[in-house]
Design a protein around this motif. Structure first.
Motif, PDB file in Angstrom:
ATOM      1  N   ALA A   1       0.878  -1.182   0.000  1.00  0.00           N
ATOM      2  CA  ALA A   1       0.000   0.000   0.000  1.00  0.00           C
ATOM      3  C   ALA A   1       0.910   1.225   0.000  1.00  0.00           C
ATOM      4  O   ALA A   1       1.197   1.819   1.044  1.00  0.00           O
ATOM      5  N   ALA A   2       1.408   1.571  -1.182  1.00  0.00           N
ATOM      6  CA  ALA A   2       2.426   2.613  -1.306  1.00  0.00           C
ATOM      7  C   ALA A   2       1.818   4.004  -1.200  1.00  0.00           C
ATOM      8  O   ALA A   2       0.723   4.254  -1.710  1.00  0.00           O
ATOM      9  N   PRO A   3       2.530   4.933  -0.553  1.00  0.00           N
ATOM     10  CA  PRO A   3       2.038   6.316  -0.459  1.00  0.00           C
ATOM     11  C   PRO A   3       2.239   7.059  -1.779  1.00  0.00           C
ATOM     12  O   PRO A   3       2.742   6.496  -2.758  1.00  0.00           O
ATOM     13  N   ALA A   4       1.866   8.314  -1.788  1.00  0.00           N
ATOM     14  CA  ALA A   4       2.054   9.141  -2.983  1.00  0.00           C
ATOM     15  C   ALA A   4       3.544   9.273  -3.302  1.00  0.00           C
ATOM     16  O   ALA A   4       4.408   9.124  -2.430  1.00  0.00           O
ATOM     17  N   ARG A   5       3.796   9.564  -4.553  1.00  0.00           N
ATOM     18  CA  ARG A   5       5.177   9.610  -5.028  1.00  0.00           C
ATOM     19  C   ARG A   5       5.388  10.867  -5.867  1.00  0.00           C
ATOM     20  O   ARG A   5       4.490  11.298  -6.597  1.00  0.00           O
ATOM     21  N   ILE A   6       6.573  11.426  -5.777  1.00  0.00           N
ATOM     22  CA  ILE A   6       6.931  12.593  -6.582  1.00  0.00           C
ATOM     23  C   ILE A   6       7.782  12.127  -7.766  1.00  0.00           C
ATOM     24  O   ILE A   6       8.748  11.385  -7.592  1.00  0.00           O
ATOM     25  N   LYS A   7       7.408  12.566  -8.952  1.00  0.00           N
ATOM     26  CA  LYS A   7       8.172  12.258 -10.162  1.00  0.00           C
ATOM     27  C   LYS A   7       8.860  13.527 -10.651  1.00  0.00           C
ATOM     28  O   LYS A   7       8.228  14.567 -10.814  1.00  0.00           O
ATOM     29  N   LEU A   8      10.173  13.410 -10.901  1.00  0.00           N
ATOM     30  CA  LEU A   8      10.941  14.536 -11.413  1.00  0.00           C
ATOM     31  C   LEU A   8      11.540  14.153 -12.764  1.00  0.00           C
ATOM     32  O   LEU A   8      12.220  13.126 -12.872  1.00  0.00           O
ATOM     33  N   VAL A   9      11.271  14.940 -13.764  1.00  0.00           N
ATOM     34  CA  VAL A   9      11.882  14.743 -15.079  1.00  0.00           C
ATOM     35  C   VAL A   9      13.090  15.664 -15.160  1.00  0.00           C
ATOM     36  O   VAL A   9      12.963  16.882 -15.002  1.00  0.00           O
ATOM     37  N   LEU A  10      14.264  15.070 -15.388  1.00  0.00           N
ATOM     38  CA  LEU A  10      15.510  15.834 -15.406  1.00  0.00           C
ATOM     39  C   LEU A  10      16.025  15.998 -16.833  1.00  0.00           C
ATOM     40  O   LEU A  10      15.817  15.138 -17.690  1.00  0.00           O
ATOM     41  N   LYS A  11      16.713  17.089 -17.063  1.00  0.00           N
ATOM     42  CA  LYS A  11      17.287  17.343 -18.387  1.00  0.00           C
ATOM     43  C   LYS A  11      18.440  16.388 -18.680  1.00  0.00           C
ATOM     44  O   LYS A  11      18.680  16.018 -19.833  1.00  0.00           O
ATOM     45  N   ARG A  12      19.146  15.996 -17.642  1.00  0.00           N
ATOM     46  CA  ARG A  12      20.270  15.070 -17.785  1.00  0.00           C
ATOM     47  C   ARG A  12      20.357  14.228 -16.514  1.00  0.00           C
ATOM     48  O   ARG A  12      19.738  14.556 -15.498  1.00  0.00           O
ATOM     49  N   VAL A  13      21.111  13.164 -16.563  1.00  0.00           N
ATOM     50  CA  VAL A  13      21.253  12.282 -15.405  1.00  0.00           C
ATOM     51  C   VAL A  13      22.015  13.014 -14.301  1.00  0.00           C
ATOM     52  O   VAL A  13      23.041  13.657 -14.556  1.00  0.00           O
TER      53      VAL A  13
END
Length: 514
Positions: A177-189
């Motif tokens: 039962a996983a909590p909310a998650r933040i997704k970050l899209v990055l320009k580079r690794v």
């Protein structure tokens, strides 16, 4: 008496035979006189035969050398060891990173753990001047987009060993039962991303995330085992580097079939298929998915940071239409084999390969030679020579003699090449062309740091300072080498240019040992 005479005269007879055999072997000029076709053949020798001509199954150098002619990778390296496109015309690398909301962490200046509030906090941090912290500034500027992924429930089945006394594993079902998650899209690794975000969210925000609170099962009572698997199932943070490959249009396999993104996806799937027992599976295990976006675009997503990610795609791409499950089933039926037990390792493809490289496979006579013909429809244009002949000559001295006679066109068993002392001599001979390049090989002295005195950094440094590496390069390697400070070639992105080599300083070494 007879024995003494035999021992005395036998070596002389052998020497005479070897001397006169020199005149039996036709020189290169004699071979080409009246036989202009010899000028279109390229002949090289190897001390060993190939084992299997399938790039995902082989692990020996001889097989790899033939595969490099028959197959083509998405990329390779040029003579300066820089990546260049082959079946891929280009690529883009970026990252998607994730972290779970830590409901039990306190964030300074924030009275809520709402996901959107945390997103706003990061967005606000991007607007604040961070010139005094360049690492944080670089990480925040690298964030292209932030979004919130809602909580979700799912199940995971894992094979785990419940008892230390046995190797037996059991299938255990974990409820999550996983909590909310933040997704970050990055320009580079960005490998420092979460270290930087910890300066915004709190030093222990990620390290204190209680993964075990969100994972449950009735089959595991050992809390340590549960916590270990919980951290893998619900990781506090996750790096997902992504490579987008843009493929070359109009490339054909040797049978005329057009190459596309499905061949790339199939090659990956064949490697990770346990039935194929590929020796390369460890190189591709970090991949999370290989997705076909369109016939000429492939998206490769990694489950974690992985420095050799790009270089692994230099491996030859397989033709999906010849090795998919349907093709193997048909081959098994033709051979009278059980299709359920027949896999890629048993396919005749491994001795009669079809790729989209510059040469077409023609013939393989084990322990004698492998014959390849030029592929006239090769995407980069046909090769300058029409045939590639790979002769198996186990004895290096015989190879050398045949090179001098012109029956092979190159001397120097890869990857080491010609011995350094001979390279210096041969490059002065006007009859031969000398080619020199950087390899990935290196020499080093390794110390067992678990034992005294090698556990002391001063001792190891002193030993390094006592050795004159430059003289070794000059007098032992005949300048066929360069000094490095790590296991990588200087031209690669992995090499740390900031590290200076140790000076040759014996007095300084003695002072370190005082």
């Amino acid at each position: 008496m007879m024995t003494r005479r035999v021992l005395l005269f036998a070596p002389m007879v052998v020497i005479l035979i070897l001397i006169q055999s020199y005149f039996w072997v036709p020189t290169y000029e004699q071979q080409t006189r009246g036989n202009p076709g010899r000028l279109n053949d390229y002949i090289r020798a190897s001390i060993g035969d190939a084992t299997v001509l399938n790039p995902i199954l082989s692990a020996d150098h001889s097989s790899s050398e033939i595969q490099a002619k028959v197959f083509e990778g998405l990329i390779d390296r040029d003579e300066e060891l820089r990546y260049r496109g082959r079946l891929a015309t280009g690529w883009q690398i970026h990252e998607e990173a994730y972290f779970y909301i830590n409901l039990f962490a306190r964030i300074q200046g924030l009275n809520t753990t709402e996901p959107q509030a945390i997103v706003d906090l990061i967005l606000d941090a991007q607007k604040v001047d961070k010139k005094n912290d360049p690492e944080l500034l670089a990480s925040l500027d690298n964030i292209k987009n932030i979004s919130v992924l809602p909580p979700r429930n799912f199940s995971v089945i894992r094979e785990i060993k419940l008892e230390k006394q046995t190797e037996e594993k059991k299938s255990i079902r974990f409820e999550v039962a996983a909590p909310a998650r933040i997704k970050l899209v990055l320009k580079r690794v960005d490998q420092d991303l979460f270290n930087s975000l910890a300066k915004v969210l709190g030093e222990d925000y990620f390290s204190s995330f209680p993964s075990e609170r969100y994972v449950s099962t009735d089959a595991v009572t050992d809390r340590a085992i549960l916590a270990s698997h919980a951290r893998e199932i619900v990781p506090a943070i996750e790096h997902n580097p992504i490579i987008m490959f843009y493929l070359r249009p109009g490339v054909k396999f040797h049978d005329g079939h057009v190459f596309d993104a499905h061949d790339v996806q199939f090659t990956y799937q064949a490697i990770v298929n346990p039935d194929n027992l590929s020796p390369r599976i460890a190189d591709y295990e970090p991949i999370k998915s290989v997705a076909v976006i369109d016939p000429l675009t492939v998206r490769v997503t990694y489950r974690r940071l992985y420095s050799p990610a790009m270089s692994n795609w230099a491996m030859g791409i397989l033709p999906e239409h010849l090795l998919n499950s349907k093709a193997l089933e048909n081959e098994a039926l033709e051979l009278g084999e059980d299709p359920n037990k027949f896999n890629m390792r048993q396919s005749s493809f491994n001795r009669h390969p079809i790729g989209c490289g510059p040469f077409v496979f023609r013939k393989w006579k084990s322990d004698q030679y492998i014959l390849l013909d030029r592929f006239d429809d090769y995407w980069e244009g046909p090769s300058n020579y029409k045939r590639f002949i790979y002769r198996i000559i186990p004895d290096l001295l015989t190879q050398e003699m045949e090179f001098y006679a012109g029956t092979i066109d190159i001397y120097g068993e890869a990857p080491g090449g010609v011995p350094p002392h001979q390279a210096k001599r041969l490059e002065k001979d006007p009859r031969y062309q000398s080619f020199s390049g950087t390899t990935f090989g290196y020499y080093y002295i390794g110390y067992n740091m678990r034992r005294k005195p090698f556990d002391d950094p001063k001792v190891r440094r002193a030993l390094g300072m006592a050795i004159d590496v430059n003289k070794i390069i000059k007098y032992v390697l005949y300048n066929q080498g360069e000094r490095i400070t790590g296991p990588f070639v200087k031209q690669t992105e992995f090499y740390n240019q900031a590290i200076e080599p140790l000076p040759h300083d014996p007095p300084g070494a003695l002072k370190l040992l005082e």
